[in-house]
Design an enzyme around this catalytic site. Structure first.
Site, PDB file in Angstrom:
ATOM      1  N   LEU A  68     -18.038  30.672 -31.282  1.00  0.00           N
ATOM      2  CA  LEU A  68     -17.645  29.261 -31.354  1.00  0.00           C
ATOM      3  C   LEU A  68     -18.454  28.513 -32.413  1.00  0.00           C
ATOM      4  O   LEU A  68     -19.642  28.761 -32.565  1.00  0.00           O
ATOM      5  CB  LEU A  68     -17.908  28.581 -30.003  1.00  0.00           C
ATOM      6  CG  LEU A  68     -17.171  29.131 -28.776  1.00  0.00           C
ATOM      7  CD1 LEU A  68     -17.683  28.451 -27.514  1.00  0.00           C
ATOM      8  CD2 LEU A  68     -15.671  28.929 -28.911  1.00  0.00           C
ATOM      9  N   ASP A 111     -20.230  35.222 -28.342  1.00  0.00           N
ATOM     10  CA  ASP A 111     -21.478  34.440 -28.425  1.00  0.00           C
ATOM     11  C   ASP A 111     -22.611  35.010 -27.580  1.00  0.00           C
ATOM     12  O   ASP A 111     -23.666  34.378 -27.458  1.00  0.00           O
ATOM     13  CB  ASP A 111     -21.208  33.004 -27.961  1.00  0.00           C
ATOM     14  CG  ASP A 111     -20.409  32.199 -28.980  1.00  0.00           C
ATOM     15  OD1 ASP A 111     -20.924  32.007 -30.091  1.00  0.00           O
ATOM     16  OD2 ASP A 111     -19.279  31.774 -28.664  1.00  0.00           O
ATOM     17  N   GLU A 150     -30.169  32.744 -24.605  1.00  0.00           N
ATOM     18  CA  GLU A 150     -30.890  31.597 -24.035  1.00  0.00           C
ATOM     19  C   GLU A 150     -29.964  30.665 -23.246  1.00  0.00           C
ATOM     20  O   GLU A 150     -30.388  30.007 -22.291  1.00  0.00           O
ATOM     21  CB  GLU A 150     -31.569  30.799 -25.159  1.00  0.00           C
ATOM     22  CG  GLU A 150     -32.298  29.571 -24.639  1.00  0.00           C
ATOM     23  CD  GLU A 150     -32.965  28.753 -25.732  1.00  0.00           C
ATOM     24  OE1 GLU A 150     -34.191  28.623 -25.666  1.00  0.00           O
ATOM     25  OE2 GLU A 150     -32.283  28.253 -26.635  1.00  0.00           O
ATOM     26  N   ASP A 151     -28.687  30.606 -23.648  1.00  0.00           N
ATOM     27  CA  ASP A 151     -27.776  29.657 -23.002  1.00  0.00           C
ATOM     28  C   ASP A 151     -27.402  30.035 -21.577  1.00  0.00           C
ATOM     29  O   ASP A 151     -26.868  29.212 -20.836  1.00  0.00           O
ATOM     30  CB  ASP A 151     -26.492  29.508 -23.836  1.00  0.00           C
ATOM     31  CG  ASP A 151     -26.756  28.758 -25.132  1.00  0.00           C
ATOM     32  OD1 ASP A 151     -27.613  27.860 -25.124  1.00  0.00           O
ATOM     33  OD2 ASP A 151     -26.115  29.081 -26.151  1.00  0.00           O
ATOM     34  N   ARG A 187     -17.556  31.035 -22.435  1.00  0.00           N
ATOM     35  CA  ARG A 187     -18.885  31.658 -22.410  1.00  0.00           C
ATOM     36  C   ARG A 187     -19.386  31.935 -20.992  1.00  0.00           C
ATOM     37  O   ARG A 187     -20.481  32.484 -20.830  1.00  0.00           O
ATOM     38  CB  ARG A 187     -19.894  30.759 -23.144  1.00  0.00           C
ATOM     39  CG  ARG A 187     -19.594  30.636 -24.645  1.00  0.00           C
ATOM     40  CD  ARG A 187     -20.792  30.135 -25.426  1.00  0.00           C
ATOM     41  NE  ARG A 187     -21.923  31.047 -25.272  1.00  0.00           N
ATOM     42  CZ  ARG A 187     -23.157  30.759 -25.673  1.00  0.00           C
ATOM     43  NH1 ARG A 187     -23.419  29.602 -26.235  1.00  0.00           N
ATOM     44  NH2 ARG A 187     -24.132  31.631 -25.506  1.00  0.00           N
ATOM     45  N   ARG A 211     -22.091  20.471 -23.899  1.00  0.00           N
ATOM     46  CA  ARG A 211     -22.085  21.646 -23.015  1.00  0.00           C
ATOM     47  C   ARG A 211     -22.734  21.400 -21.657  1.00  0.00           C
ATOM     48  O   ARG A 211     -22.635  22.236 -20.766  1.00  0.00           O
ATOM     49  CB  ARG A 211     -22.805  22.808 -23.714  1.00  0.00           C
ATOM     50  CG  ARG A 211     -22.170  23.250 -25.034  1.00  0.00           C
ATOM     51  CD  ARG A 211     -20.936  24.109 -24.797  1.00  0.00           C
ATOM     52  NE  ARG A 211     -20.291  24.493 -26.039  1.00  0.00           N
ATOM     53  CZ  ARG A 211     -20.648  25.532 -26.793  1.00  0.00           C
ATOM     54  NH1 ARG A 211     -21.670  26.283 -26.448  1.00  0.00           N
ATOM     55  NH2 ARG A 211     -19.983  25.812 -27.897  1.00  0.00           N
ATOM     56  N   HIS A 251     -26.745  21.585 -29.117  1.00  0.00           N
ATOM     57  CA  HIS A 251     -27.652  21.607 -27.964  1.00  0.00           C
ATOM     58  C   HIS A 251     -28.888  20.760 -28.261  1.00  0.00           C
ATOM     59  O   HIS A 251     -29.225  20.554 -29.431  1.00  0.00           O
ATOM     60  CB  HIS A 251     -28.140  23.047 -27.707  1.00  0.00           C
ATOM     61  CG  HIS A 251     -27.110  23.971 -27.156  1.00  0.00           C
ATOM     62  ND1 HIS A 251     -26.809  25.186 -27.740  1.00  0.00           N
ATOM     63  CD2 HIS A 251     -26.316  23.876 -26.054  1.00  0.00           C
ATOM     64  CE1 HIS A 251     -25.871  25.787 -27.026  1.00  0.00           C
ATOM     65  NE2 HIS A 251     -25.547  25.018 -26.009  1.00  0.00           N
ATOM     66  N   CYS A 257     -32.351  30.448 -29.571  1.00  0.00           N
ATOM     67  CA  CYS A 257     -31.157  30.903 -28.809  1.00  0.00           C
ATOM     68  C   CYS A 257     -31.130  32.408 -28.573  1.00  0.00           C
ATOM     69  O   CYS A 257     -30.424  32.883 -27.694  1.00  0.00           O
ATOM     70  CB  CYS A 257     -29.843  30.624 -29.545  1.00  0.00           C
ATOM     71  SG  CYS A 257     -29.733  29.208 -30.541  1.00  0.00           S
TER      72      CYS A 257
END
Length: 258
Positions: free
Chosen positions: A19, A62, A67-68, A87, A133, A163, A248
Site C-alpha cells: 500500500l 506489506d 512493527e505495525d 493488512r 490507521r 503513521h 517499521c
C-alpha cells in the site's frame, strides 16, 4: 537486565504491491529489497540484538513492516488491528512468536483499529497517533491495556504522514525528532528537535548512543553525530518507496525478563 530481542519478517515476494497512501507509487525491486532487508537484520545483530524471524506471510505484500502488527509494553504484547483491512491477516504468526517469548497477549478488538507504527514509547510515556490507521476506539483500548501497568498514554493527531513514527521518533535522551513539514503538533512533545530530512526523523535505538538510520538522511546523521550520537546507516530505499522506515522493519523487545 533489559532484553535485546527484535522480531523481523522477511519481505513477501509480492512486496511491490504494498500500500502507498501519502506518496506516489514507484517501481520496487524485490531482489534489491531482500538484500536491503538482510543488511538491516545484520546491522541489528552486529549491535547485540537477537533477531527472531516471524513466519513469512507471502500473500501479504506489506508483511515485512512487522512493527505495525503488535505494540509491546513491558512483557505485554498488544496485537494490533490495522485500519487497512488488507493488512489484518499479518498478525497471524506474530501472535505465535510473542506467545513463545512468554509475553502476555492482548488484542485490539472491533471497532478499534491500531497500527503499531502509530505508537512511540519514551520511558513510560506512550504516544499514539490518531491518523488514517488508528482510530479513537483503538486508542481507548491501548489505554485500557497499558495504563494499569504504569503507562501514560498521550494521543497525538497525525494527518500529514502514514503513521506517528513516519513523522517522529525519539533519541536516547528522550528528545523527539521530526521534520517540521510532516509533524502536526510539535508542541505536544516536551523536547523537540527539528531535523533537515524527512527520513532523518526515524531512528532505532541500538544501545550505547548508536542510532540505526536510513542512508537517505546524511544531513540528519551529521547533525546527530555532532550531538554525540553514533549513526549506523543502512540503505532501505526500496522500503521507503512504500512509506517504510527503519522502525517499521522490526519490533524491538527491550523489557522481556528471563
Amino acid at each position: 537486565m533489559p532484553s535485546k530481542k527484535a522480531l523481523v519478517r522477511r519481505p513477501s515476494p509480492r512486496l511491490a504491491e504494498g500500500l502507498v497512501t501519502h506518496i506516489e507509487r514507484e517501481k520496487v525491486d524485490a531482489g534489491l529489497a531482500m538484500e536491503q532487508w538482510e543488511a538491516y537484520v545484520e546491522a541489528l545483530r552486529e549491535h547485540g540484538w537477537e533477531t527472531i524471524e516471524v513466519d513469512p506471510a507471502d500473500d501479504n505484500p506489506d508483511s515485512v513492516f512487522v512493527e505495525d502488527t503488535v505494540v509491546m509494553y513491558k512483557n505485554v504484547a498488544l496485537i494490533a488491528r490495522s485500519g487497512a483491512e488488507s493488512r489484518r491477516e499479518e498478525t497471524i504468526g506474530v501472535e505465535e512468536a510473542v506467545a513463545r517469548l512468554g509475553c502476555s497477549v492482548n488484542w485490539i478488538w472491533e471497532p478499534g483499529t491500531l497500527d503499531g507504527g502509530d505508537v512511540l514509547k519514551i520511558g513510560d510515556t506512550v504516544y499514539v497517533g490518531r491518523g488514517g490507521r488508528t482510530n479513537a476506539a483503538g486508542i481507548q483500548q491501548l489505554r485500557a491495556a497499558f495504563e494499569p501497568l504504569g503507562a501514560q498514554v498521550v494521543a497525538v493527531p497525525v494527518s500529514k504522514v502514514l503513521h506517528l513514527k513516519s513523522a517522529v521518533t525519539a533519541l536516547p535522551d528522550g528528545t523527539v525528532i521530526g521534520h517540521i513539514p510532516k509533524v502536526d503538533r510539535p508542541s505536544l512533545f516536551p523536547r523537540f528537535l527539528s531535523v533537515p530530512e524527512e527520513s532523518g526523523s526515524h531512528v532505532v535505538l541500538l544501545g550505547g548512543g548508536k542510532l540505526l538510520m536510513s542512508a537517505s538522511a546524511p544531513k540528519t546523521a551529521e547533525l546527530l553525530a555532532d550531538l554525540g550520537f553514533e549513526p549506523v546507516l543502512v540503505d532501505i530505499g526500496e522500503f521507503e518507496k512504500l512509506e517504510g522506515c527503519v522502525t517499521c522493519l522490526s519490533v524491538r523487545m527491550r523489557d522481556l525478563y528471563a
